[in-house]
Design an enzyme around this catalytic site. Sequence first.
Site, PDB file in Angstrom:
ATOM      1  N   LYS A 221      28.410  52.381 -11.952  1.00  0.00           N
ATOM      2  CA  LYS A 221      27.495  51.562 -12.755  1.00  0.00           C
ATOM      3  C   LYS A 221      28.246  50.849 -13.890  1.00  0.00           C
ATOM      4  CE  LYS A 221      24.128  49.787 -14.890  1.00  0.00           C
ATOM      5  NZ  LYS A 221      22.739  49.518 -14.819  1.00  0.00           N
ATOM      6  N   LEU A 268      29.645  33.110 -11.739  1.00  0.00           N
ATOM      7  CA  LEU A 268      30.728  32.396 -12.421  1.00  0.00           C
ATOM      8  C   LEU A 268      30.168  31.134 -13.077  1.00  0.00           C
ATOM      9  CD1 LEU A 268      33.780  32.754  -9.978  1.00  0.00           C
ATOM     10  CD2 LEU A 268      33.548  33.760 -12.247  1.00  0.00           C
ATOM     11  N   CYS A 278      22.261  45.214 -21.718  1.00  0.00           N
ATOM     12  CA  CYS A 278      23.155  46.067 -20.915  1.00  0.00           C
ATOM     13  C   CYS A 278      24.640  45.740 -21.039  1.00  0.00           C
ATOM     14  CB  CYS A 278      22.750  45.977 -19.453  1.00  0.00           C
ATOM     15  SG  CYS A 278      21.053  46.475 -19.224  1.00  0.00           S
ATOM     16  N   ARG A 350      17.504  40.675 -26.981  1.00  0.00           N
ATOM     17  CA  ARG A 350      18.564  41.585 -27.413  1.00  0.00           C
ATOM     18  C   ARG A 350      19.936  41.006 -27.063  1.00  0.00           C
ATOM     19  NH1 ARG A 350      16.498  47.066 -24.872  1.00  0.00           N
ATOM     20  NH2 ARG A 350      15.597  45.580 -23.413  1.00  0.00           N
TER      21      ARG A 350
HETATM   22  C1  UGA Z   1      22.609  43.377 -15.810  1.00  0.00           C
HETATM   23  C2  UGA Z   1      23.159  43.557 -14.390  1.00  0.00           C
HETATM   24  O1  UGA Z   1      23.231  42.303 -13.712  1.00  0.00           O
HETATM   25  C3  UGA Z   1      22.256  44.508 -13.595  1.00  0.00           C
HETATM   26  O2  UGA Z   1      22.827  44.753 -12.308  1.00  0.00           O
HETATM   27  C4  UGA Z   1      22.139  45.836 -14.351  1.00  0.00           C
HETATM   28  O3  UGA Z   1      21.246  46.721 -13.683  1.00  0.00           O
HETATM   29  C5  UGA Z   1      21.603  45.567 -15.751  1.00  0.00           C
HETATM   30  O4  UGA Z   1      22.491  44.650 -16.436  1.00  0.00           O
HETATM   31  C6  UGA Z   1      21.559  46.912 -16.453  1.00  0.00           C
HETATM   32  O5  UGA Z   1      22.626  47.508 -16.647  1.00  0.00           O
HETATM   33  O6  UGA Z   1      20.446  47.424 -16.688  1.00  0.00           O
HETATM   34  P1  UGA Z   1      20.665  41.890 -16.914  1.00  0.00           P
HETATM   35  O7  UGA Z   1      21.119  42.444 -18.225  1.00  0.00           O
HETATM   36  O8  UGA Z   1      19.215  41.846 -16.608  1.00  0.00           O
HETATM   37  O9  UGA Z   1      21.343  42.755 -15.712  1.00  0.00           O
HETATM   38  O10 UGA Z   1      21.215  40.424 -16.863  1.00  0.00           O
HETATM   39  P2  UGA Z   1      22.064  39.480 -15.884  1.00  0.00           P
HETATM   40  O11 UGA Z   1      21.174  38.706 -15.013  1.00  0.00           O
HETATM   41  O12 UGA Z   1      23.152  40.221 -15.244  1.00  0.00           O
HETATM   42  O13 UGA Z   1      22.665  38.449 -16.975  1.00  0.00           O
HETATM   43  C7  UGA Z   1      23.409  38.927 -18.104  1.00  0.00           C
HETATM   44  C8  UGA Z   1      23.883  37.776 -18.948  1.00  0.00           C
HETATM   45  O14 UGA Z   1      24.950  37.085 -18.321  1.00  0.00           O
HETATM   46  C9  UGA Z   1      22.848  36.710 -19.284  1.00  0.00           C
HETATM   47  O15 UGA Z   1      22.964  36.391 -20.648  1.00  0.00           O
HETATM   48  C10 UGA Z   1      23.227  35.532 -18.419  1.00  0.00           C
HETATM   49  O16 UGA Z   1      22.853  34.299 -18.979  1.00  0.00           O
HETATM   50  C11 UGA Z   1      24.736  35.674 -18.383  1.00  0.00           C
HETATM   51  N1  UGA Z   1      25.371  35.067 -17.188  1.00  0.00           N
HETATM   52  C12 UGA Z   1      25.084  35.529 -15.959  1.00  0.00           C
HETATM   53  C13 UGA Z   1      26.288  34.033 -17.352  1.00  0.00           C
HETATM   54  O17 UGA Z   1      26.585  33.593 -18.493  1.00  0.00           O
HETATM   55  N2  UGA Z   1      26.889  33.501 -16.254  1.00  0.00           N
HETATM   56  C14 UGA Z   1      26.628  33.941 -15.000  1.00  0.00           C
HETATM   57  O18 UGA Z   1      27.213  33.410 -14.023  1.00  0.00           O
HETATM   58  C15 UGA Z   1      25.693  34.984 -14.840  1.00  0.00           C
END
Ligand code: UGA
Length: 457
Positions: A221, A268, A278, A350
Amino acid sequence: MLNNLSRPKMSVGIIGLGYVGLSMAVCLASRDIRVRGYDIDNEKMKKFKCGESYIVEESLEELMGIGIKIGALTAVEFIYDVVNFSDIIFICVGTPSRKDGTINLDYIFKAAQDIGGVLKNIDGYKLIVTKSTVTPGTAEEIIKIIEKESSKKHGVDFGVCSNPEFLREGSAVADFSDPDKIVIGASSEEEAAPLIELYKNFYGKLPNIILTNYANAELIKYANNAFLATKISFINEIALLCEKIPGADVNVIRDGLYADARIGPSFLNAGIGYGGSCFGKDLKALIGFYSKYNRAPYLLRSTEAANDRSAATPVAIIAGDIKKLGPRDSKKRKIAVLGLAFKPGTDDVRDSSALKIINGLRDIGFKNISVHDPVAMENARKVLGNLVKYEYCYEDALWGADWAVIATDWNEYIKIEPAAFIKLMNTPNVFDGRRIYNPKKMKDYGVNYHATGYGRY
Ligand code: UGA
């Protein structure tokens, strides 16, 4: 062999109804698996009982209604009932950061204590499953605590599995319903059997199950989140260079990378950095964990530092540009920030990059900041108070502004035409932190368009 219909139904208990616990409870119950949910937060429990979702999550409330209607989803007031009436008890409580960034496992251990206290007074085998993100060694601690509290024996009277969750906020239902993998840490195959049986009941055809020991499951994880965060920081670092090279475009480079099967086609997208509850927290916990073994996590520290820089970039560009106007009143110039949630599809602010940008602008003296978000304004208000002006439509936020920052790629912002920036803003300067507009179209209309990873001609 029993078929699905004649198989006795399993009963599931969930301790902690945050976004993981709630999403999971609702998904299981919507397919007629008996779920009893418990949370120490009375407000959550009240809403849970009425079938009202307290998180913004697609289809969740609808499925909650189904679960309650068919009698599969109930809120219970006492942990005793969760443990006593369930075959499998999931621990889904929070694992926040301590001040030094290391993980605080107090809620996990309290839940284990409570479960142990109930086991002491009841008969029958129970399986305790940790869904929360926890550092290696936690499953063994849980076993010790339960054995101490209950005077029962691990492997005989109760089992413990580690089953980390990979749900994303905003698509939790879809992710739970169709996961890439299910990771289970157990001390034996037998111990994991009831959990796999539950997933068979739910999915019909089992997804890819990775069955391993506790330490590996717990670490998968962390490695998963740290790798995804590193991917984002990596592309943001490439973006930084692109911004300096006329004609370079990080999105084209991204597509080139996606075409390489060894890299894979996702995660990416360059921008103003990752946020949410998270990535930042888990990265800090993992970095903190290295120090326990006197090892230096060079790459992970750089992932963090690069992420901080991504949010600082628009602040530096805006400050530099406004300075050119001369000192007089420059700090009174209006700046609009569109988007407050850490990503679209959620009201969660957050660790949101938008908030970091707002704080960065305020720190250097810009006080005239108007903000908009389709769903996250209430949560932002709890953090920012009256430090910014909240506008209920993005047009009002843009009206008379000298700079606009696109901080979250909500659909309604993607639809904004360049002409609207020209019409509404005092000077049409736009920093697109999520790469949602066509640079050429923006330029043709006369918008002074800066975007993450776009080298202007
Ligand atoms: C993340 C993980 O993707 C989940 O698999 C995990 O279960 C979760 O954390 C957790 O540990 O509970 P989440 O925090 O909901 O999920 O968000 P993501 O969709 O992964 O995005 C995280 C951040 O990365 C966002 O701010 C998003 O804008 C950014 N991001 C995402 C980018 O800047 N570029 C990308 O290509 C993808």
